[in-house]
Design a protein around this motif. Structure first.
Motif, PDB file in Angstrom:
ATOM      1  N   TYR A  66      20.318   2.724  16.062  1.00 21.94           N
ATOM      2  CA  TYR A  66      21.597   2.021  16.154  1.00 21.94           C
ATOM      3  C   TYR A  66      22.687   2.736  15.369  1.00 21.94           C
ATOM      4  O   TYR A  66      22.432   3.650  14.595  1.00 21.94           O
ATOM      5  CB  TYR A  66      21.418   0.574  15.672  1.00 21.94           C
ATOM      6  N   LYS A  67      23.912   2.271  15.613  1.00 20.20           N
ATOM      7  CA  LYS A  67      25.055   2.803  14.879  1.00 20.20           C
ATOM      8  C   LYS A  67      25.297   1.910  13.665  1.00 20.20           C
ATOM      9  O   LYS A  67      25.410   0.690  13.818  1.00 20.20           O
ATOM     10  CB  LYS A  67      26.284   2.802  15.770  1.00 20.20           C
ATOM     11  N   GLY A  68      25.370   2.499  12.492  1.00 18.78           N
ATOM     12  CA  GLY A  68      25.557   1.715  11.260  1.00 18.78           C
ATOM     13  C   GLY A  68      27.024   1.375  11.034  1.00 18.78           C
ATOM     14  O   GLY A  68      27.899   2.121  11.456  1.00 18.78           O
ATOM     15  N   LEU A  72      22.431   5.035  25.703  1.00 19.47           N
ATOM     16  CA  LEU A  72      23.339   3.875  25.788  1.00 19.47           C
ATOM     17  C   LEU A  72      24.816   4.233  25.735  1.00 19.47           C
ATOM     18  O   LEU A  72      25.622   3.672  26.443  1.00 19.47           O
ATOM     19  CB  LEU A  72      23.086   2.954  24.576  1.00 19.47           C
ATOM     20  N   HIS A  73      25.142   5.152  24.839  1.00 22.08           N
ATOM     21  CA  HIS A  73      26.561   5.466  24.600  1.00 22.08           C
ATOM     22  C   HIS A  73      27.020   6.707  25.359  1.00 22.08           C
ATOM     23  O   HIS A  73      28.080   7.254  25.044  1.00 22.08           O
ATOM     24  CB  HIS A  73      26.818   5.647  23.100  1.00 22.08           C
ATOM     25  N   PHE A  74      26.231   7.152  26.324  1.00 25.33           N
ATOM     26  CA  PHE A  74      26.616   8.342  27.113  1.00 25.33           C
ATOM     27  C   PHE A  74      28.086   8.221  27.530  1.00 25.33           C
ATOM     28  O   PHE A  74      28.540   7.156  27.959  1.00 25.33           O
ATOM     29  CB  PHE A  74      25.727   8.452  28.365  1.00 25.33           C
ATOM     30  N   CYS A  75      28.804   9.324  27.395  1.00 27.30           N
ATOM     31  CA  CYS A  75      30.258   9.329  27.609  1.00 27.30           C
ATOM     32  C   CYS A  75      30.667   8.617  28.897  1.00 27.30           C
ATOM     33  O   CYS A  75      30.242   8.985  29.989  1.00 27.30           O
ATOM     34  CB  CYS A  75      30.763  10.765  27.630  1.00 27.30           C
ATOM     35  N   LEU A  76      31.529   7.640  28.734  1.00 28.60           N
ATOM     36  CA  LEU A  76      32.007   6.867  29.883  1.00 28.60           C
ATOM     37  C   LEU A  76      32.913   7.698  30.784  1.00 28.60           C
ATOM     38  O   LEU A  76      33.007   7.451  31.984  1.00 28.60           O
ATOM     39  CB  LEU A  76      32.782   5.654  29.340  1.00 28.60           C
TER      40      LEU A  76
HETATM   41  C1  HEM Z   1      35.073  17.079  27.557  1.00 25.14           C
HETATM   42  C2  HEM Z   1      35.461  15.864  27.241  1.00 25.14           C
HETATM   43  C3  HEM Z   1      34.628  14.843  26.527  1.00 25.14           C
HETATM   44  C4  HEM Z   1      33.587  15.014  25.645  1.00 25.14           C
HETATM   45  C5  HEM Z   1      32.990  16.312  25.134  1.00 25.14           C
HETATM   46  C6  HEM Z   1      33.124  13.681  25.287  1.00 25.14           C
HETATM   47  C7  HEM Z   1      32.054  13.424  24.437  1.00 25.14           C
HETATM   48  C8  HEM Z   1      31.528  12.170  24.212  1.00 25.14           C
HETATM   49  C9  HEM Z   1      30.314  11.906  23.462  1.00 25.14           C
HETATM   50  C10 HEM Z   1      29.457  12.967  22.780  1.00 25.14           C
HETATM   51  C11 HEM Z   1      30.099  10.566  23.477  1.00 25.14           C
HETATM   52  C12 HEM Z   1      28.898   9.817  22.869  1.00 25.14           C
HETATM   53  C13 HEM Z   1      29.207   9.145  21.575  1.00 25.14           C
HETATM   54  C14 HEM Z   1      27.975   8.564  20.901  1.00 25.14           C
HETATM   55  O1  HEM Z   1      26.858   8.600  21.442  1.00 25.14           O
HETATM   56  O2  HEM Z   1      28.104   8.099  19.758  1.00 25.14           O
HETATM   57  C15 HEM Z   1      31.192   9.973  24.213  1.00 25.14           C
HETATM   58  C16 HEM Z   1      31.348   8.613  24.404  1.00 25.14           C
HETATM   59  C17 HEM Z   1      32.470   8.061  25.012  1.00 25.14           C
HETATM   60  N1  HEM Z   1      33.450   8.728  25.698  1.00 25.14           N
HETATM   61 FE1  HEM Z   1      33.607  10.728  25.919  1.00 25.14          FE
HETATM   62  N2  HEM Z   1      33.897  12.743  25.928  1.00 25.14           N
HETATM   63  C18 HEM Z   1      34.807  13.410  26.700  1.00 25.14           C
HETATM   64  C19 HEM Z   1      35.755  12.828  27.544  1.00 25.14           C
HETATM   65  C20 HEM Z   1      35.983  11.482  27.672  1.00 25.14           C
HETATM   66  C21 HEM Z   1      36.958  10.890  28.552  1.00 25.14           C
HETATM   67  C22 HEM Z   1      37.892  11.650  29.502  1.00 25.14           C
HETATM   68  C23 HEM Z   1      36.902   9.535  28.352  1.00 25.14           C
HETATM   69  C24 HEM Z   1      37.681   8.438  29.013  1.00 25.14           C
HETATM   70  C25 HEM Z   1      38.085   8.471  30.259  1.00 25.14           C
HETATM   71  C26 HEM Z   1      35.860   9.291  27.386  1.00 25.14           C
HETATM   72  C27 HEM Z   1      35.478   8.043  26.929  1.00 25.14           C
HETATM   73  C28 HEM Z   1      34.354   7.812  26.168  1.00 25.14           C
HETATM   74  C29 HEM Z   1      33.937   6.473  25.760  1.00 25.14           C
HETATM   75  C30 HEM Z   1      34.648   5.157  26.057  1.00 25.14           C
HETATM   76  C31 HEM Z   1      32.747   6.631  25.038  1.00 25.14           C
HETATM   77  C32 HEM Z   1      31.902   5.528  24.399  1.00 25.14           C
HETATM   78  C33 HEM Z   1      30.865   5.069  25.378  1.00 25.14           C
HETATM   79  C34 HEM Z   1      29.908   4.054  24.769  1.00 25.14           C
HETATM   80  O3  HEM Z   1      29.847   3.928  23.559  1.00 25.14           O
HETATM   81  O4  HEM Z   1      29.226   3.374  25.554  1.00 25.14           O
HETATM   82  N3  HEM Z   1      35.325  10.494  26.989  1.00 25.14           N
HETATM   83  N4  HEM Z   1      32.027  10.961  24.671  1.00 25.14           N
END
Ligand code: HEM
Length: 407
Positions: free
Chosen positions: A64-66, A352-356
Motif C-alpha cells: 500500500y501507499k503510506g 492498481l495504480h498503473f498510469c491512467l
Molecule cells: C509519459 C508520460 C507519463 C508517465 C511516464 C507517467 C507515469 C506514471 C506512473 C509511473 C504512474 C504510477 C504511480 C504509482 O504507481 O504510484 C502513473 C499514474 C498515474 N498517471 Fe501517469 N504518466 C504519464 C502520463 C500521464 C497522463 C497523460 C495522464 C493523464 C491523462 C496521467 C495520469 C495518471 C494518473 C491519474 C495516475 C494515478 C493512477 C492511479 O493511482 O490509479 N499520466 N503515471
C-alpha cells in the motif's frame, strides 16, 4: 560501491545527471537490497531495482501507499490524499472507476485530430522561429506546449491559463522530490494547492452553466446526476493530481527522447510513415529515459524478499528506471532498440495504480515523432544540456536545437 554509497550517489547531483552507472552497480548487488541505517535519506528499509521484484510488489494489491503523519494539516497533502494516485482500496477503487469510465477509446479517438492539429501548429511555429539557422528551445517550443495544450483541451482548461497553472505545477513537483521536503517548498506547495482548488471550483461552476465536450463537463454531468460515488471536493483533488501527472511526465518523454533519437539517424530517417517504428520508439524512449524514476510502497506483512527481510509497514523504494535497465530482462539494456522484444517497461507503473493516461501519452508520441522528423530531417542539438534537479521526475528542461531548414 556498496548499497549505501549507491544511494548517496543517486541522490547527489552526479546521480541526478546520470543515474545509470549507479543502477548498473545496484544490479550487481542483486534485485533487492536492505538499506543500511547509515545511508542518507534512509526512510526506506529496502531498495529494489530488479525488474521482477519491482513488478511483483507493484502488482500485489496488499502493498500500500503510506500516508505521512500530520497530513490533515497541509492543503497539499489533503489534496493528494483525497485523490486516486495516493489512496488505497477501497477509496482507490471507487475513485479510479469514475475516471476509468471517462477515458474511453472513443474519447481517445476524438483526441487524435486534436493532437495532429496541435503538433502541426507547433511545427509551423518551430519552423518560423528557427528560420535562417536560429536556435530554438525544443522544450519551450514543442515538448512543453504539445502535451500541455493537448491535456488542456482534453480536460477543459482554457489555454490562456496555462502559464499561471504551470507555475503551480512546478511548486508542487519541487515539493514532491525526495530532497524537496523543506518548510519553504511545503509552503509554496500548500499555496499552489489552495489556489488550484479555488481555480477548479470556479471552472466547475462555469461548466455547470455552459457545458462543453471536455472531461470536466462530462464529470460534472455524471456527478450532478448522482451517478457516481465522488464528492465535488474529491473531484477537484483528482483533477489537480490528474493534470499534474499528465504534464511534466509527457514533456520529459519528448525532451529526454530527442537526444536519444538523434543519436540514431537511421531510425529518425525511417520514422515518417512507419507507425510500428513510431510505437517502438515511444516505448524505448520511455524505457531508457523514464520520466518517473521511482515509486514506493509499504509492506502489508512481514516478508522475506529474496533474502531481504522486510517488516510489516516498512517502506520499500522501487526504482522503476533501474528495473527498465535490468540486464536480466532487457539484454544489453543501454542499447536503444525500438524493435526490441521483451516485457513492457515499468515507466507507467503496473498494477492498481498503473498510469491512467498512458494511452494519451503514447498516442501523442506516436503521432508527434514521425511528423517532427518528416518536417525537420536535419534537426540537431546545438548545446550541452542538463537534467532537472529531481530524480523523481527526471528530465531535460532546456534543449537548444536548430531545425536545419534554410528558411
Ligand atoms: C509519459 C508520460 C507519463 C508517465 C511516464 C507517467 C507515469 C506514471 C506512473 C509511473 C504512474 C504510477 C504511480 C504509482 O504507481 O504510484 C502513473 C499514474 C498515474 N498517471 Fe501517469 N504518466 C504519464 C502520463 C500521464 C497522463 C497523460 C495522464 C493523464 C491523462 C496521467 C495520469 C495518471 C494518473 C491519474 C495516475 C494515478 C493512477 C492511479 O493511482 O490509479 N499520466 N503515471
Amino acid at each position: 560501491m556498496d548499497v549505501s554509497e549507491i544511494l548517496t550517489g543517486l541522490y547527489s547531483e552526479q546521480g541526478r545527471q546520470n543515474p545509470y552507472p549507479f543502477y548498473a552497480a545496484l544490479h550487481e548487488h542483486g534485485p533487492i537490497n536492505a538499506v543500511p541505517a547509515r545511508a542518507e535519506h534512509s526512510t526506506v528499509s529496502a531498495v529494489a531495482g530488479g525488474y521482477d521484484i519491482v513488478d511483483q510488489i507493484l502488482r500485489d494489491p496488499g502493498w500500500y501507499k503510506g500516508f505521512p503523519p500530520g497530513w490533515e494539516e497541509q492543503e497539499i497533502l489533503r489534496t493528494f490524499l483525497t485523490s486516486m494516485m495516493f489512496v488505497n482500496p477501497p477509496d482507490h477503487t471507487r475513485m479510479r472507476a469514475v475516471f476509468a469510465r471517462t477515458f474511453t477509446p472513443r474519447r481517445l479517438g476524438a483526441l487524435e485530430p486534436v493532437i495532429e492539429r496541435i503538433v502541426a501548429e507547433r511545427l509551423d511555429h518551430m519552423a518560423e522561429a528557427g528560420a535562417d539557422g536560429h536556435e530554438v528551445d525544443f522544450v519551450a517550443d514543442f515538448a512543453y506546449p504539445v502535451p500541455a495544450l493537448v491535456m488542456a483541451e482534453f480536460i477543459g482548461l482554457p489555454a490562456a491559463d496555462l502559464s499561471w497553472y504551470r507555475q503551480r505545477v512546478d511548486w508542487i513537483d519541487e515539493y514532491m522530490d525526495v530532497s524537496g521536503k523543506t518548510p519553504e517548498r511545503l509552503a509554496q506547495a500548500n499555496q499552489a494547492a489552495e489556489e488550484l482548488r479555488a481555480y477548479y471550483r470556479d471552472l466547475i461552476a462555469h461548466r455547470r452553466r455552459a457545458p462543453g465536450h471536455d472531461l470536466i463537463s462530462g464529470l460534472v454531468e455524471v456527478l450532478d446526476a448522482g451517478g457516481v460515488d465522488l464528492t465535488e471536493e474529491e473531484l477537484i483533488s483528482n483533477l489537480i493530481v490528474l493534470f499534474n501527472a499528465s504534464f511534466v511526465t509527457t514533456v520529459y518523454m519528448f525532451s529526454n527522447g530527442l537526444p536519444l533519437l538523434l543519436d540514431h539517424p537511421d531510425v529518425t530517417a525511417a520514422l515518417p510513415g512507419d507507425d510500428e517504428l513510431a510505437r517502438g520508439c515511444v516505448e524505448e524512449v520511455l524505457r531508457m529515459e523514464s520520466p518517473v524514476h521511482f515509486l514506493a510502497r509499504s509492506a502489508p506483512a512481514g516478508v522475506d524478499l529474496g533474502g531481504v527481510p522486510v517488516e510489516r509497514d516498512d517502506n520499500v523504494l522501487l526504482l522503476i528506471a533501474a528495473a527498465n535497465r535490468d540486464p536480466a530482462r532487457f539484454p544489453d539494456p543501454d542499447r536503444f532498440d525500438p524493435r526490441r522484444d521483451g516485457p513492457p517497461s515499468l515507466a507507467f507503473g503496473v498494477g492498481l495504480h498503473f498510469c491512467l493516461g498512458s494511452a494519451v501519452s503514447r498516442l501523442e508520441g506516436r503521432l508527434a515523432l514521425p511528423r517532427l522528423f518528416a518536417r525537420f530531417p536535419r534537426l540537431a542539438v546545438t548545446q550541452p544540456y542538463t537534467y532537472s534537479g529531481s530524480l523523481f521526475l527526471r528530465g531535460i528542461d532546456k534543449l537548444f536545437v536548430t531545425t536545419g531548414e534554410a528558411g
